[in-house]
Design a protein around this motif. Structure first.
Motif, PDB file in Angstrom:
ATOM      1  N   UNK A 161       2.559   4.499  -1.433  1.00 24.46           N
ATOM      2  CA  UNK A 161       2.102   3.438  -0.758  1.00 24.46           C
ATOM      3  C   UNK A 161       2.291   3.640   0.719  1.00 24.46           C
ATOM      4  N   UNK A 162       1.226   3.344   1.695  1.00 29.30           N
ATOM      5  CA  UNK A 162       1.008   3.542   2.936  1.00 29.30           C
ATOM      6  C   UNK A 162       1.801   4.944   3.528  1.00 29.30           C
ATOM      7  N   UNK A 163       1.296   5.842   2.815  1.00 24.48           N
ATOM      8  CA  UNK A 163       1.736   7.439   3.042  1.00 24.48           C
ATOM      9  C   UNK A 163       0.381   7.955   3.469  1.00 24.48           C
TER      10      UNK A 163
ATOM     11  N   UNK B  79      -1.050  12.473 -17.137  1.00 29.87           N
ATOM     12  CA  UNK B  79      -0.472  12.436 -15.496  1.00 29.87           C
ATOM     13  C   UNK B  79      -1.147  11.335 -14.607  1.00 29.87           C
ATOM     14  N   UNK B  80      -0.478  10.708 -13.848  1.00 30.79           N
ATOM     15  CA  UNK B  80      -1.180   9.544 -13.146  1.00 30.79           C
ATOM     16  C   UNK B  80      -1.039   9.446 -11.617  1.00 30.79           C
ATOM     17  N   UNK B  81      -1.753   9.121 -10.780  1.00 31.12           N
ATOM     18  CA  UNK B  81      -1.367   8.942  -9.326  1.00 31.12           C
ATOM     19  C   UNK B  81      -2.018   7.430  -8.783  1.00 31.12           C
ATOM     20  N   UNK B  82      -1.179   6.537  -8.424  1.00 25.58           N
ATOM     21  CA  UNK B  82      -1.617   5.318  -7.772  1.00 25.58           C
ATOM     22  C   UNK B  82      -1.310   5.253  -6.322  1.00 25.58           C
ATOM     23  N   UNK B  83      -2.363   5.185  -5.635  1.00 26.16           N
ATOM     24  CA  UNK B  83      -2.253   5.286  -4.155  1.00 26.16           C
ATOM     25  C   UNK B  83      -2.933   3.967  -3.575  1.00 26.16           C
ATOM     26  N   UNK B  84      -1.972   3.256  -2.577  1.00 29.67           N
ATOM     27  CA  UNK B  84      -2.398   1.998  -2.192  1.00 29.67           C
ATOM     28  C   UNK B  84      -2.078   2.291  -0.546  1.00 29.67           C
TER      29      UNK B  84
ATOM     30  N   UNK C 159      -6.367   2.675  -4.110  1.00 28.07           N
ATOM     31  CA  UNK C 159      -6.636   1.213  -3.608  1.00 28.07           C
ATOM     32  C   UNK C 159      -6.509   1.060  -1.969  1.00 28.07           C
ATOM     33  N   UNK C 160      -7.541   0.700  -1.399  1.00 26.31           N
ATOM     34  CA  UNK C 160      -7.448   0.317   0.140  1.00 26.31           C
ATOM     35  C   UNK C 160      -6.948   1.713   0.862  1.00 26.31           C
ATOM     36  N   UNK C 161      -7.727   2.890   0.510  1.00 26.18           N
ATOM     37  CA  UNK C 161      -7.274   4.159   1.049  1.00 26.18           C
ATOM     38  C   UNK C 161      -8.341   4.651   1.911  1.00 26.18           C
ATOM     39  N   UNK C 162      -7.966   5.787   2.846  1.00 31.31           N
ATOM     40  CA  UNK C 162      -8.917   6.320   3.558  1.00 31.31           C
ATOM     41  C   UNK C 162      -8.870   7.678   3.405  1.00 31.31           C
ATOM     42  N   UNK C 163      -9.842   8.467   3.023  1.00 32.82           N
ATOM     43  CA  UNK C 163     -10.002   9.694   3.101  1.00 32.82           C
ATOM     44  C   UNK C 163     -11.108  10.387   3.841  1.00 32.82           C
ATOM     45  N   UNK C 164     -10.809  11.146   4.888  1.00 27.53           N
ATOM     46  CA  UNK C 164     -11.795  11.467   5.941  1.00 27.53           C
ATOM     47  C   UNK C 164     -11.350  12.947   6.771  1.00 27.53           C
ATOM     48  N   UNK C 165     -12.532  13.350   7.037  1.00 25.82           N
ATOM     49  CA  UNK C 165     -12.404  14.818   7.947  1.00 25.82           C
ATOM     50  C   UNK C 165     -11.825  15.905   6.829  1.00 25.82           C
ATOM     51  N   UNK C 166     -12.686  16.162   5.597  1.00 22.45           N
ATOM     52  CA  UNK C 166     -12.278  16.794   4.576  1.00 22.45           C
ATOM     53  C   UNK C 166     -13.422  17.459   4.160  1.00 22.45           C
TER      54      UNK C 166
END
Length: 813
Positions: free
Chosen positions: A273-275, A292-297, A322-329
């Motif tokens: 969360x918010x990480x 195996x599971x990851x939940x990212x918010x 959920x509501x995440x940003x992935x960029x410059x990858x």
């Protein structure tokens, strides 16, 4: 023996029982002390093994922290078995089999201690002990910094492990400490580790760095909760979970990690969360194995330093963003293997050098309300069994919006692809897919490009302003008669719409060979009509026009004066060389392959087509036809497939011109495992082996093409010259609009030419400025506004129907 004395102040319930005594050893003082007594130790080194069994206060002199050293030759220097208070001591241990400070019972308070040791552990808490440890430091290059074992617990506040030969802080056997604003660094094992049933770790405001291992390692059904923590500068993964581990990260920062930022396997569960996760060498999130599971918010994953996907989900694992940003990858999200799944909601994937979303080997991806921007490929469903859904997503600024290949079958619904360089949606090699209410606008290539007879379903789709055409349904494939897309209620601004594919004993796929005239173009012609013969072979017969006829058409083009001179010079060289050979003289060898540089829309494709026709009229090429390709037509998804695609494109161009638009996309910066280099290597060899069969023209932006020519030593030597296509000026853009108006029987009203010139002068000319395309789009916009105005007139005159006025000009962006 002690080098100092111990003063003991004995206290009791009555003031009159208070007394003071001095002792020559700590052991004697402890033996004499009762609960509540204060033992003040004089400065010195005490080589005793102390055991505190009463609720006393043991402290060094005020104002001299560290002046009292507890340093026996072996064994445990200090053992606490009571709810005592221990302050401002320096503890040294030498026994590799024992801790320096052992807390076994009670709820003691330990503050201001400095543990400098080469022991099994600097501080060890076990059993029912629940100490409160404040502002203590541990320097133990031989073992664990702090160990909490066998049900032990306690709170560690503002403590620091400055060195550890193993883990910085280790929890096992049901231990469950809380860490508050602690620092762990220069550990030779993990920074924080918890393992085993009922083992738990809570950390708030902590920092783990300079660790020769994983920053945080949770395994064997242990649990941990980290809040507002920093993990960085590790030599292995930032965070590792294995075997039913459970971890929650809230408001944490994982960065500067050479391996995976976070790696979890074997039924582990991670909640983020918010990480933020940044500057990682492999995967930002690496998720493996069934269960195996990851939940990212509200998380951010960005700034990869390696060549791996930011989020990797495989072997049946699940990831939810959920509501995440992935960029410059390099790549944003890779989901592979049957049973693996990724669910992405209301998230942004941007600045992706290769593929934003890749789904393969039977995996599933579900994206809802997501935004993909600035990627080579928006989403790629690669092979049989791979699928999922893209729902209400936007894809902007990609080479290709969505690719579906090799039996993959996703559902794409209510998605928009804006300004792709090659195609909005591309389906090939047996790919399927269902496209519902999707839209492509501003494509530099096709809107929907379906080849190889793929059984794709299109319903209520729409294309606008696609340079090569809204829909292209090329024949081929191994599905036999009836293969091809199933199209219903699809429209384009270049046609009245696409009818559903006809049925019957000999069904045929529709083509979308369309004029570039935007909304003024014609309806696509179905195969099997009277136009079939002309469309069955993409290579026309040799041109009947002379070179002078074609050069006349070239001269009629607006602007391009330097280009015209270059082409004429080449034509003259080739013509004179032919005449010299006929006269029995030596002729200079003219390399015919060219590099075209410049902005989009400056006429590069048109000139390439005319160049091919000129060479055919001179007998240099057999046919002179143009085959236009881009990266998506040449680069495959597996090793070897790229060479096959490149060879097929080269063969189609045999006897004519192979025009590779935006050729620099074959060699992206930080290309790593990209297959574009394979296309370049294959092309160079084909140009050498069949030097007289095909003329190759590579085109693109000037700076990017310069880099492209440096990638392969053989590339630059294959091209004789570079021709630069300068941007059109306002006067030339005006002439294009005038030509468009004349062609479509419109006229410019009084003052419109001046207004257009001012409009083009003021128009922003950034990277998206389309030059000739911009002029055509401006004319089309004027026609639309004209239609909206004239439609209100009851009986428009001929002037009303043909005259365009300044008010018809679109607004400046």
């Amino acid at each position: 023996m002690a080098q100092g004395t111990v003063q003991v102040t004995h206290t009791g319930t009555s003031r009159w029982r208070r007394r003071t005594g001095e002792y020559a050893s700590l052991a004697a003082a402890l033996e004499a002390a009762a609960d509540g007594d204060v033992l003040t130790v004089a400065p010195g080194t005490y080589r005793e093994n102390l055991v505190v069994q009463r609720a006393v206060t043991l402290r060094g002199p005020e104002g001299s922290p560290g002046s009292v050293r507890i340093a026996p030759p072996d064994g445990v220097p200090l053992t606490v078995r009571a709810s005592a208070v221990v302050l401002d001591l320096h503890v040294e241990g030498q026994d590799a089999a024992a801790p320096a400070l052992l807390v076994e019972e009670g709820t003691p308070e330990l503050s201001g201690l400095r543990i400098v040791t080469r022991s099994a552990a600097g501080i060890e808490v076990r059993g029912g002990a629940r100490p409160t440890v404040r502002r203590c430091t541990v320097d133990n290059p031989a073992g664990v910094g702090i160990a909490v074992l066998d049900g032990g617990g306690g709170v560690f506040e503002e403590c620091e492990v400055v060195a550890a030969g193993q883990a910085g802080i280790a929890v096992r056997g049901g231990g469950h400490p809380r860490l508050d604003r602690c620092r762990v660094h220069h550990a030779s094992g993990s920074g924080l580790t918890a393992t085993g049933d009922n083992s738990a770790l809570e950390a708030v405001g902590c920092e783990i760095y300079e660790v020769r291992g994983s920053g945080v390692q949770i395994t064997g059904r242990a649990t941990a909760h980290l809040t507002d923590c920093d993990v960085h500068r590790t030599t292995s993964d930032g965070v590792t979970l294995d075997t039913d581990a459970v971890l929650t990260l809230a408001d944490c920062r994982i960065h500067d990690v050479p391996e995976n930022a976070i790696d979890l396997r074997s039924r582990s569960v991670l909640t983020l969360t918010r990480t933020t996760v940044r500057q990682f060498g492999r995967n930002g999130l690496s998720v493996w194995d069934p269960g195996t599971r990851v939940d990212a918010n509200q998380c951010e994953i960005f700034d990869s330093t390696g060549d791996y996907p930011a989020v990797w989900v495989s072997d049946g694992a699940t990831a939810v963003l959920d509501s995440c940003r992935v960029h410059d990858v390099p790549d944003a999200l890779f989901v592979l293997d049957r049973g693996s799944r990724a669910d992405v909601v209301d998230s942004d994937l941007s600045q992706v050098r290769n593929t934003a979303v890749s789904v393969s080997d039977g995996a599933t991806a579900q994206l809802d309300d997501c935004r993909i921007r600035d990627a080579a490929t928006g989403a790629w469903f690669r092979d049989h069994g791979s699928g999922g859904t893209l729902n209400n997503c936007t894809v902007d600024g990609t080479q290709t919006g969505v690719i579906v290949t090799k039996g993959a079958d996703p559902t794409i619904e209510r998605c928009t692809v804006d300004s792709p360089a090659e195609a909005g949606f591309y389906v090939s090699a047996g790919g399927r897919g269902t496209f519902l209410n999707c839209r492509v606008q501003g494509s530099a290539g096709y809107g929907f490009h379906v080849i190889d007879g793929c059984r794709t379903t299109l319903r209520k789709c729409r294309t606008e302003r696609c340079a090569r055409g809204g829909y292209e349904f090329a024949e081929g494939g191994a599905d036999g008669p009836g293969a091809g897309p199933d199209v219903e209620d699809c429209t384009s601004d270049e046609s009245a719409g696409l009818r559903q594919q006809p049925s019957g004993p000999e069904p045929v796929a529709q083509t979308a060979h369309q004029s570039p005239g935007g909304l003024l173009g014609s309806v696509p012609v179905p195969r099997g009509t009277e136009g079939e013969a002309a469309l069955s072979d993409p290579r026309p017969e040799q041109s009947s026009r002379t070179s002078q006829d074609v050069l006349g058409e070239l001269d009629a083009l607006v602007g391009l004066e330097s280009v015209k001179r270059e082409v004429r010079a080449l034509t003259d060289m080739i013509e004179v060389g032919r005449r010299r050979r006929e006269a029995g003289l030596k002729a200079a060898s003219v390399k015919r392959h060219l590099v075209f540089t410049g902005s989009p829309g400056t006429g590069k494709t048109t000139v390439a087509r005319l160049y091919g026709e000129i060479l055919a009229s001179l007998g240099v090429l057999e046919k002179g036809h143009l085959v236009e390709v881009s990266r998506v037509d040449l680069v495959g998804e597996h090793i070897g497939s790229t060479a096959i695609r490149t060879q097929e494109a080269f063969e189609k161009a045999r006897g004519g011109v192979l025009f590779i638009d935006e050729a620099y996309a074959l060699s992206p910066e930080d290309s790593g495992r990209d297959f574009g280099k394979e296309a370049i290597d294959t092309l160079v060899k084909l140009m050498e082996d069949h030097r007289d069969a095909v003329v190759v023209i590579v085109a693109g932006y000037t700076a990017e093409m310069e880099r492209f020519l440096q990638v392969n030593p053989g590339v630059a030597s294959r091209f004789s010259r570079t021709i630069t296509f300068s941007d059109y000026g306002p006067e030339e853009l005006l002439r294009i609009v005038e030509q468009q108006a004349e062609e479509h029987e419109y006229r410019l009203g009084p003052g419109v030419a001046e207004a257009l010139q001012k409009y083009f002068t003021a128009l922003p000319k950034g990277p998206a400025f389309g030059n000739g395309r911009t002029a055509r789009q401006t004319f089309e916009a004027m026609v639309e506004r004209h239609a909206g105005r004239v439609a209100q007139l009851a009986e428009p005159s001929t002037d009303d129907l043909t005259l365009l006025y300044s008010e018809d000009l679109p607004e400046l962006p």
